[in-house]
Design a protein around this motif. Structure first.
Motif, PDB file in Angstrom:
ATOM      1  N   TYR A   1      17.376   5.659   3.879  1.00 28.11           N
ATOM      2  CA  TYR A   1      17.800   7.179   3.929  1.00 28.11           C
ATOM      3  C   TYR A   1      19.505   7.075   3.108  1.00 28.11           C
ATOM      4  N   PRO A   2      19.476   8.627   2.331  1.00 23.80           N
ATOM      5  CA  PRO A   2      18.475   9.716   2.086  1.00 23.80           C
ATOM      6  C   PRO A   2      17.952   9.225   1.310  1.00 23.80           C
ATOM      7  N   ILE A   3      16.629   9.336   0.621  1.00 24.72           N
ATOM      8  CA  ILE A   3      16.010  10.043  -0.365  1.00 24.72           C
ATOM      9  C   ILE A   3      15.234  11.104  -0.927  1.00 24.72           C
ATOM     10  N   LYS A   4      15.220  11.329  -1.946  1.00 23.81           N
ATOM     11  CA  LYS A   4      15.002  12.539  -2.193  1.00 23.81           C
ATOM     12  C   LYS A   4      13.571  13.401  -3.326  1.00 23.81           C
ATOM     13  N   ASN A   5      13.756  12.178  -3.587  1.00 29.53           N
ATOM     14  CA  ASN A   5      12.384  11.671  -4.838  1.00 29.53           C
ATOM     15  C   ASN A   5      10.708  11.330  -3.721  1.00 29.53           C
ATOM     16  N   ILE A   6      10.248  11.969  -3.152  1.00 31.59           N
ATOM     17  CA  ILE A   6       9.080  12.058  -2.173  1.00 31.59           C
ATOM     18  C   ILE A   6       7.911  11.195  -2.708  1.00 31.59           C
ATOM     19  N   CYS A   7       6.930  10.511  -2.542  1.00 33.17           N
ATOM     20  CA  CYS A   7       5.491   9.743  -3.280  1.00 33.17           C
ATOM     21  C   CYS A   7       4.227  10.477  -1.710  1.00 33.17           C
ATOM     22  N   VAL A   8       3.546  11.440  -1.955  1.00 34.55           N
ATOM     23  CA  VAL A   8       2.337  11.751  -0.999  1.00 34.55           C
ATOM     24  C   VAL A   8       0.702  10.774  -1.323  1.00 34.55           C
ATOM     25  N   ILE A   9       1.139   9.345  -0.469  1.00 35.05           N
ATOM     26  CA  ILE A   9      -0.307   8.869  -0.826  1.00 35.05           C
ATOM     27  C   ILE A   9      -1.354   8.976   0.355  1.00 35.05           C
ATOM     28  N   LYS A  10      -2.238   8.635   0.069  1.00 37.25           N
ATOM     29  CA  LYS A  10      -3.979   8.662   0.873  1.00 37.25           C
ATOM     30  C   LYS A  10      -3.980   7.365   1.450  1.00 37.25           C
ATOM     31  N   ASN A  11      -4.511   6.954   2.695  1.00 39.82           N
ATOM     32  CA  ASN A  11      -5.429   5.839   2.089  1.00 39.82           C
ATOM     33  C   ASN A  11      -7.037   5.874   1.830  1.00 39.82           C
ATOM     34  N   GLN A  12      -7.676   5.676   1.380  1.00 39.97           N
ATOM     35  CA  GLN A  12      -8.751   6.173   0.382  1.00 39.97           C
ATOM     36  C   GLN A  12     -10.019   5.623   1.908  1.00 39.97           C
ATOM     37  N   LYS A  13     -10.153   4.881   2.767  1.00 39.33           N
ATOM     38  CA  LYS A  13     -11.008   4.283   3.832  1.00 39.33           C
ATOM     39  C   LYS A  13     -10.719   5.277   5.189  1.00 39.33           C
ATOM     40  N   ASN A  14      -9.324   5.191   5.796  1.00 36.94           N
ATOM     41  CA  ASN A  14      -9.205   6.561   6.612  1.00 36.94           C
ATOM     42  C   ASN A  14      -9.112   7.677   6.355  1.00 36.94           C
ATOM     43  N   SER A  15      -8.796   8.216   5.361  1.00 44.21           N
ATOM     44  CA  SER A  15      -7.917   9.299   4.897  1.00 44.21           C
ATOM     45  C   SER A  15      -6.448   9.797   5.283  1.00 44.21           C
ATOM     46  N   PHE A  16      -6.197   8.861   6.343  1.00 37.26           N
ATOM     47  CA  PHE A  16      -4.500   9.435   6.457  1.00 37.26           C
ATOM     48  C   PHE A  16      -3.660   9.043   6.069  1.00 37.26           C
ATOM     49  N   VAL A  17      -2.767   9.687   5.481  1.00 39.23           N
ATOM     50  CA  VAL A  17      -1.696  10.760   4.729  1.00 39.23           C
ATOM     51  C   VAL A  17      -0.731  10.138   5.618  1.00 39.23           C
ATOM     52  N   THR A  18       0.462   9.688   4.258  1.00 38.88           N
ATOM     53  CA  THR A  18       1.923   9.467   4.691  1.00 38.88           C
ATOM     54  C   THR A  18       2.990   9.677   3.399  1.00 38.88           C
TER      55      THR A  18
ATOM     56  N   VAL B   1       6.579   8.765   1.237  1.00 35.38           N
ATOM     57  CA  VAL B   1       7.325   7.329   0.719  1.00 35.38           C
ATOM     58  C   VAL B   1       7.992   7.385  -0.455  1.00 35.38           C
ATOM     59  N   GLY B   2       9.303   6.918   0.199  1.00 34.40           N
ATOM     60  CA  GLY B   2      10.229   7.110  -1.760  1.00 34.40           C
ATOM     61  C   GLY B   2       9.320   6.433  -2.763  1.00 34.40           C
ATOM     62  N   ASN B   3      10.058   7.966  -4.158  1.00 39.80           N
ATOM     63  CA  ASN B   3       9.440   6.729  -4.874  1.00 39.80           C
ATOM     64  C   ASN B   3       9.890   5.387  -5.486  1.00 39.80           C
ATOM     65  N   CYS B   4      10.945   4.810  -5.134  1.00 40.73           N
ATOM     66  CA  CYS B   4      11.463   3.510  -5.093  1.00 40.73           C
ATOM     67  C   CYS B   4      10.450   2.602  -4.680  1.00 40.73           C
ATOM     68  N   CYS B   5      10.004   2.656  -3.354  1.00 37.21           N
ATOM     69  CA  CYS B   5       8.683   1.716  -2.230  1.00 37.21           C
ATOM     70  C   CYS B   5       7.692   2.024  -3.480  1.00 37.21           C
ATOM     71  N   ILE B   6       6.620   3.014  -3.307  1.00 34.55           N
ATOM     72  CA  ILE B   6       5.859   3.319  -4.274  1.00 34.55           C
ATOM     73  C   ILE B   6       5.594   2.103  -5.424  1.00 34.55           C
ATOM     74  N   ASN B   7       6.769   2.302  -6.074  1.00 32.80           N
ATOM     75  CA  ASN B   7       6.915   1.925  -7.240  1.00 32.80           C
ATOM     76  C   ASN B   7       6.591   0.367  -7.210  1.00 32.80           C
ATOM     77  N   LYS B   8       8.012  -0.104  -5.982  1.00 37.58           N
ATOM     78  CA  LYS B   8       7.855  -1.353  -6.205  1.00 37.58           C
ATOM     79  C   LYS B   8       6.774  -2.408  -5.218  1.00 37.58           C
ATOM     80  N   PHE B   9       6.541  -1.410  -4.035  1.00 35.41           N
ATOM     81  CA  PHE B   9       6.221  -2.414  -2.975  1.00 35.41           C
ATOM     82  C   PHE B   9       4.757  -1.927  -3.147  1.00 35.41           C
ATOM     83  N   LEU B  10       4.164  -1.195  -3.716  1.00 35.27           N
ATOM     84  CA  LEU B  10       2.863  -0.289  -3.237  1.00 35.27           C
ATOM     85  C   LEU B  10       2.003  -0.775  -5.129  1.00 35.27           C
ATOM     86  N   GLY B  11       3.327  -0.794  -5.781  1.00 33.97           N
ATOM     87  CA  GLY B  11       2.737  -0.833  -7.445  1.00 33.97           C
ATOM     88  C   GLY B  11       1.747   0.228  -7.723  1.00 33.97           C
ATOM     89  N   ILE B  12       2.307   1.253  -6.820  1.00 33.89           N
ATOM     90  CA  ILE B  12       1.983   2.954  -7.843  1.00 33.89           C
ATOM     91  C   ILE B  12       2.881   3.530  -8.668  1.00 33.89           C
TER      92      ILE B  12
END
Length: 205
Positions: free
Chosen positions: A44-61, A63-74
């Motif tokens: 905290y704090p973050i302002k650049n937010i990415c919404v991601i969806k699980n393709q197997k169970n359709s859950f949505v959550t 994460v910050g843009n830095c995390c989606i890049n660094k740890f999820l590779g998106i």
């Protein structure tokens, strides 16, 4: 922070192994939050937010843009946030080609706007009318990637998801305000009140 993110993602995934769990997720949406937010990793704090969806169970959550890049590779959010920053500084600037495709794919702009933007994309000299249309489309993109718009879309999609198993519910109104939200970037106060009332009355969660 990485361990907390991994734990949260695994809890929402089908696989309980990080290397496989992270592959279940794909990019859905990005928005710029005017109000400070907290990432799934705890940062905290973050302002650049990415919404991601699980393709197997359709859950949505989210994460910050830095995390989606660094740890999820998106990396889908990078160009979107670059365009947001550029247009906030100069509404007459140009979105990247990838962002034009993104907002059109998400139905954030009309067929006309999409074709028009592509036709003037590399032009340096435009008529006054063309400049005004371009600025209008740029503002539509900024509206589309706002926190307020994302909040409204989340509620709309929540009701539509609920309606899939409650087939007696007439979704015409919900679909009509979804179209309005895409076109104008937000709902009117009256539309939002009606949407919230549906969620309350039917106890939709």
């Amino acid at each position: 922070m990485h361990f907390r993110l991994a734990e949260e993602i695994i809890n929402l995934s089908e696989s309980k192994e990080w290397d496989f769990a992270k592959l279940e997720w794909s990019f859905e949406f990005a928005y710029y939050a005017d109000e400070l937010q907290k990432c799934l990793c705890g940062h905290y704090p973050i302002k650049n937010i990415c919404v991601i969806k699980n393709q197997k169970n359709s859950f949505v959550t989210e994460v910050g843009n830095c995390c989606i890049n660094k740890f999820l590779g998106i990396e889908d959010g990078n160009k979107i946030f670059s365009s947001i920053k550029k247009l906030k500084e100069n509404i007459a600037a140009s979105m990247s080609a990838e962002v034009i495709e993104y907002i059109y794919r998400k139905k954030g702009i009309s067929d006309f706007d999409y074709k028009f933007y592509k036709s003037i994309y590399r032009r340096r000299i435009m008529s006054t009318k063309q400049c005004e249309i371009k600025k209008r489309i740029n503002q539509q993109f900024l509206n589309f990637t706002s926190y307020e718009t994302n909040s409204h879309f989340n509620k709309i999609n929540l009701v539509l998801k609920w309606a899939e198993t409650n087939t007696s519910f007439n979704t015409d109104f919900i679909l009509s305000i979804k179209k309005t939200c895409r076109q104008k970037g937000r709902l009117t106060e009256k539309q939002l009140e009606s949407l919230n009332k549906i969620i309350r009355d039917f106890k939709i969660k």
